[in-house]
Design an enzyme around this catalytic site. Structure first.
Site, short mmCIF file in Angstrom:
data_model
loop_
_atom_site.label_atom_id
_atom_site.label_comp_id
_atom_site.label_asym_id
_atom_site.label_seq_id
_atom_site.Cartn_x
_atom_site.Cartn_y
_atom_site.Cartn_z
N ASN A 1 4.65 22.98 21.02
CA ASN A 1 4.31 23.41 19.67
C ASN A 1 2.80 23.27 19.56
O ASN A 1 2.27 22.18 19.37
CB ASN A 1 5.03 22.51 18.66
CG ASN A 1 4.71 22.87 17.23
OD1 ASN A 1 3.87 23.73 16.95
ND2 ASN A 1 5.37 22.20 16.31
N ARG B 1 7.13 27.18 20.21
CA ARG B 1 7.22 27.51 18.79
C ARG B 1 6.12 28.52 18.47
O ARG B 1 4.95 28.27 18.77
CB ARG B 1 7.03 26.26 17.96
CG ARG B 1 6.97 26.59 16.49
CD ARG B 1 6.65 25.37 15.67
NE ARG B 1 6.64 25.73 14.27
CZ ARG B 1 5.78 25.21 13.39
NH1 ARG B 1 4.89 24.33 13.77
NH2 ARG B 1 5.83 25.60 12.14
N HIS C 1 9.66 27.89 8.58
CA HIS C 1 10.62 26.78 8.79
C HIS C 1 12.00 27.32 9.19
O HIS C 1 13.01 26.64 8.99
CB HIS C 1 10.83 25.95 7.50
CG HIS C 1 9.68 25.06 7.12
ND1 HIS C 1 9.40 24.78 5.81
CD2 HIS C 1 8.80 24.37 7.86
CE1 HIS C 1 8.36 23.96 5.75
NE2 HIS C 1 7.97 23.69 6.99
N ARG D 1 -0.81 21.89 -0.15
CA ARG D 1 -0.75 23.31 -0.58
C ARG D 1 -0.17 23.40 -1.98
O ARG D 1 0.76 22.68 -2.32
CB ARG D 1 0.13 24.11 0.38
CG ARG D 1 -0.52 24.37 1.72
CD ARG D 1 0.44 25.05 2.67
NE ARG D 1 0.61 24.24 3.86
CZ ARG D 1 1.62 24.35 4.71
NH1 ARG D 1 2.55 25.25 4.52
NH2 ARG D 1 1.69 23.58 5.77
N CYS E 1 3.75 11.34 0.53
CA CYS E 1 4.77 10.94 -0.44
C CYS E 1 4.97 9.42 -0.47
O CYS E 1 5.14 8.82 -1.53
CB CYS E 1 6.05 11.67 -0.04
SG CYS E 1 7.42 11.27 -1.04
N GLU F 1 14.60 13.68 4.16
CA GLU F 1 15.46 12.76 4.91
C GLU F 1 15.29 11.32 4.46
O GLU F 1 16.14 10.48 4.75
CB GLU F 1 15.13 12.86 6.41
CG GLU F 1 15.54 14.17 7.03
CD GLU F 1 14.92 14.40 8.41
OE1 GLU F 1 14.63 13.41 9.12
OE2 GLU F 1 14.71 15.57 8.77
N GLU G 1 14.05 20.70 15.15
CA GLU G 1 13.54 22.01 15.54
C GLU G 1 13.39 22.12 17.06
O GLU G 1 13.61 23.18 17.64
CB GLU G 1 12.20 22.27 14.83
CG GLU G 1 12.39 22.49 13.33
CD GLU G 1 11.13 22.27 12.51
OE1 GLU G 1 10.84 21.10 12.19
OE2 GLU G 1 10.46 23.25 12.20
#
Ligand code: ADP
Length: 413
Positions: A11, A90, A179, A240, A283, A337, A389
């Site tokens: 990735n 990816r 995503h 964003r 967060c 999660e 992913e």
């Protein structure tokens, strides 16, 4: 061909790349790691294997190629290189051209280049990784897996913007969504958890990480998603803005002289949780700030998290319009999660739809623990399912190169 089913997943970003070596059938990861600060004097690569971390400085003249060569030497030294049967990449933007993953050849590279203008920060970096890996792993098949592919099933009413239709026809301006591998993976996991066929399962998947998006999935197919032409639209994210009145950009340009770079900086890097709180894009930091004794800090964090959760709830509610029935809402990504606080705040806005949370289950479903979190009276299930992913990329790479029996795992299409 290796019997080990090992796929190296890459990735690649502009100054970093993540990698993982995993078994495409079992998902067992033998090695993972990150090359970072490529192009600077302190470029380094970190390998994680068997619970141990090992970092090396990089001779960084050739950026990604040097890093990939160092990875190849490491794989050889550790006796892992012979096991690699395919490399999976990816790729962020596949435009309308790629509706599913593909084996990479020169025409694929050209097509990825052709859509690069739609993702100027991501696709060129993905291509650098692909080209470096083709040099470093000659003879090993390489597969591109696109973030946008799963959403190519969206109907025109979901992907068209209400602007001059020539902008879509001539310039490709439409919703693509991102995503995709994550929404694909957790929707399949949800169907399994609900003991239903994916072709009969309709869910709203909510990926909340640094980037955030919601997807409406009708009988296994993406029918709407919140990110758009670029990954900026939709939810409030770490830095964003997500949705905003397009008139704001015109106003900032006319009245305050903003240009494209300044708008990009504002809306991509300085907005979202960071812009709203003035404290952090993270967060966890904001949840800690809720306990702060400083009233202003506490209120700033609370307001940012409230705007964040209200926006997510609005999307979940609006996506019920895209579905004929709702089996489950599925939370995933670092926030989805782990943050029982935000999940609870989000579902609290959805009482009118008959959704409710069981707080004990909600608190238990964190830190890698998946499970249902809905209350007994909830009209639809609500699940926490960790995304993977890398596994989707490895499975697609395996299916297209050495394990054709995995046809049912195909994403997109
Ligand atoms: P990326 O989109 O970069 O892959 P992740 O999916 O890892 O990001 O998500 C990162 C976000 O998850 C950060 O905002 C981080 O604070 C949040 N997060 C991780 N663990 C927790 C936790 N225990 N509680 C709340 N938020 C968390």
């Amino acid at each position: 061909m290796s019997s080990a089913n090992q796929v190296l997943v890459l990735n690649c970003g502009s100054s970093s790349f993540k990698f993982a070596l995993l078994n495409s059938e079992t998902g067992t990861e033998t090695l993972s790691g990150l090359a970072e600060r490529l192009g600077s004097d302190d470029a380094s690569i970190t390998f994680k294997r068997n619970g141990n971390k090992n970092s090396l400085s990089l001779n960084d003249k050739n950026r990604h190629l040097d890093a990939i060569k160092t990875l190849v030497s490491y794989l050889e030294t550790e006796g892992l290189s012979n096991d690699i049967a395919a490399v999976g990449h990816r790729v962020v933007h596949g435009g309308e051209k790629f509706t599913e993953s593909v084996v990479i050849d020169s025409s694929t590279i050209k097509s990825i280049e052709d859509v690069s203008s739609l993702a100027p920060l991501h696709n060129p970096a993905n291509l650098i990784g692909i080209e470096a890996a083709m040099v470093a792993f000659p003879g090993i098949p390489q597969v591109a897996v696109f973030d946008t592919a799963f959403h190519q099933s969206m109907p025109a009413k979901a992907y068209l913007y209400a602007i001059d239709k020539q902008l879509y026809k001539e310039k490709g301006i439409r919703r693509y969504g991102f995503h995709g591998t994550s929404h694909f993976y957790v929707s399949r996991q949800a169907a399994e958890s609900l003991a239903k066929q994916i072709s009969e399962t309709s869910v709203i998947t909510v990926h909340l990480g640094n980037g955030c998006s919601v997807c409406a999935i009708e009988n296994g197919q993406s029918v709407d998603t919140s990110m758009g032409l670029t990954p900026m639209e939709g939810l409030v994210m770490g830095t964003r803005s997500g949705d905003l009145d397009p008139g704001i950009t015109i106003y900032l340009m006319r009245k305050y002289g903003y240009d494209a770079d300044k708008l990009d900086q504002l809306l991509n890097k300085q907005s979202g949780l960071l812009g709203l709180s003035g404290l952090s894009n993270d967060c966890r930091t904001l949840e800690q700030a809720l306990e702060s004794e400083d009233e202003q800090t506490q209120q700033s964090a609370q307001l940012a998290l409230e705007v964040f959760s209200y926006r997510v709830a609005k999307y979940i509610a609006s996506y019920t319009c895209a579905l004929t029935h709702l089996d489950a809402v599925v939370f995933t990504g670092g926030i989805g999660e782990n943050s029982d606080y935000l999940r609870s705040r989000i579902i609290a806005h959805l009482g009118v739809l008959g959704l409710s949370v069981d707080e004990a289950r909600n608190t238990a479903a964190r830190f890698g623990h998946s499970g249902p979190i809905h209350g007994n009276d909830s009209r639809a299930a609500i699940w926490v399912i960790p995304t993977n992913e890398e596994l989707v990329i490895a499975q697609d790479a395996a299916r297209l190169t050495f394990n054709h029996s995995q046809d049912n795992q195909q994403q997109g299409a």
